[in-house]
Design an enzyme around this catalytic site. Structure first.
Site, PDB file in Angstrom:
ATOM      1  CB  SER A   1      22.304   1.676  53.220  1.00 25.56           C
ATOM      2  OG  SER A   1      21.547   0.529  52.851  1.00 25.56           O
TER       3      SER A   1
ATOM      4  CE  LYS B   1      22.499   5.846  51.553  1.00 22.44           C
ATOM      5  NZ  LYS B   1      22.329   7.130  52.274  1.00 22.44           N
TER       6      LYS B   1
ATOM      7  CE1 TYR C   1      20.553   3.966  49.123  1.00 20.38           C
ATOM      8  CE2 TYR C   1      20.890   1.650  49.640  1.00 20.38           C
ATOM      9  CZ  TYR C   1      20.475   2.919  50.016  1.00 20.38           C
ATOM     10  OH  TYR C   1      19.983   3.125  51.281  1.00 20.38           O
TER      11      TYR C   1
END
Length: 263
Positions: free
Chosen positions: A147, A164, A160
């Protein structure tokens, strides 16, 4: 012909998180380029819709309904591909995610869960897939979906973004271990108009703000990610390994700010 290098005729791919969004686009795109596909996700109805698109492209699909937060379930996909189609050439680790949450509200357990879902699950599938790829195809391609938030700092993305970022560097490390017979690359999407952004995209004001904060002035389309995955999976990308391609409209800063107050 140069375009022939983008064909993956007769190859077999496993795509996780393939029920909708980016995974569905990748799976159907691979089928259109000639591959049979194992599609895995939690919702059977979504997978059946994707399988119909694969079949419409003239290729075969095998559905696996599973909770891919379970590393063993993810690992089993490699064997399912060989059992159904006799070989395995391509793996796309697309499943993952974690909800935005302020840093001080993010527990160590939530950080561990994000790492497990985004990194350990991919690792489990890769460990199972590598022997199958070598035995049945002689070599292949692994693609990890990371991401832009693994590279760009933004509030509320501690779990998150950290997971990632870890997956992006894991991609480089795995590429070093698995070369020269298996290439490992990543794709770092920005804001893509898929299920995760449906609510934002439905709000004209929020969508416009996202678009204006993106250098290319538009949201990405799942087909943008599918095309990049096809490049990496096919002979067109045969001289790339250990790279993470940033398919994000040119972002140099997040285009979505979570409204968290200052301390």
């Amino acid at each position: 012909m140069l375009l022939d290098r983008f064909r993956i005729d007769g190859r077999v791919a496993v795509v996780t998180g393939a029920g909708r969004g980016l995974g569905a686009a990748v799976a159907t795109g691979f089928a259109q380029a000639g591959a049979d596909v194992v599609v895995a996700a939690r919702t059977e109805q979504d997978l059946r819709a994707v399988a119909e698109q694969v079949t419409a492209a003239g290729r075969r699909a095998h559905i696996v309904v599973a909770d891919l937060a379970d590393a063993d379930a993810a690992a089993a996909l490699a064997g399912a591909a060989v059992s159904q189609f006799g070989r395995l050439d391509i793996v796309v680790n697309n499943v993952g995610g974690a909800l935005p949450k302020p840093l001080l509200d993010t527990t160590p357990a939530e950080l561990e869960s994000a790492f497990s879902f985004n990194v350990a699950t991919a690792h489990a599938l890769i460990r199972a897939a590598v022997p199958q790829i070598l035995d049945t195809a002689g070599g292949g391609s692994i693609i990890n979906i990371t991401s832009a938030m693994g590279r760009l700092p933004g509030r509320a993305f501690a779990a998150y973004g950290t997971a990632k970022a870890a997956l992006a560097h894991y991609t480089r490390l795995a590429a070093a271990d698995l070369c020269p017979r298996i290439r490992v690359n990543g794709i770092a999407p920005g804001a893509i108009l898929a299920s995760a952004l449906e609510m934002v995209a439905a709000n004209d004001e929020m969508r416009t703000a996202l678009e204006q904060a993106t250098p290319l002035r538009r949201l990405g389309d799942p087909a943008d990610i599918a095309a990049t995955a096809l490049f990496l999976a096919s002979d067109a990308g045969s001289y790339l390994t250990g790279k993470v391609l940033e398919v994000d409209g040119g972002l140099i800063a997040p285009n979505l700010e979570i409204p968290i107050p200052d301390l």
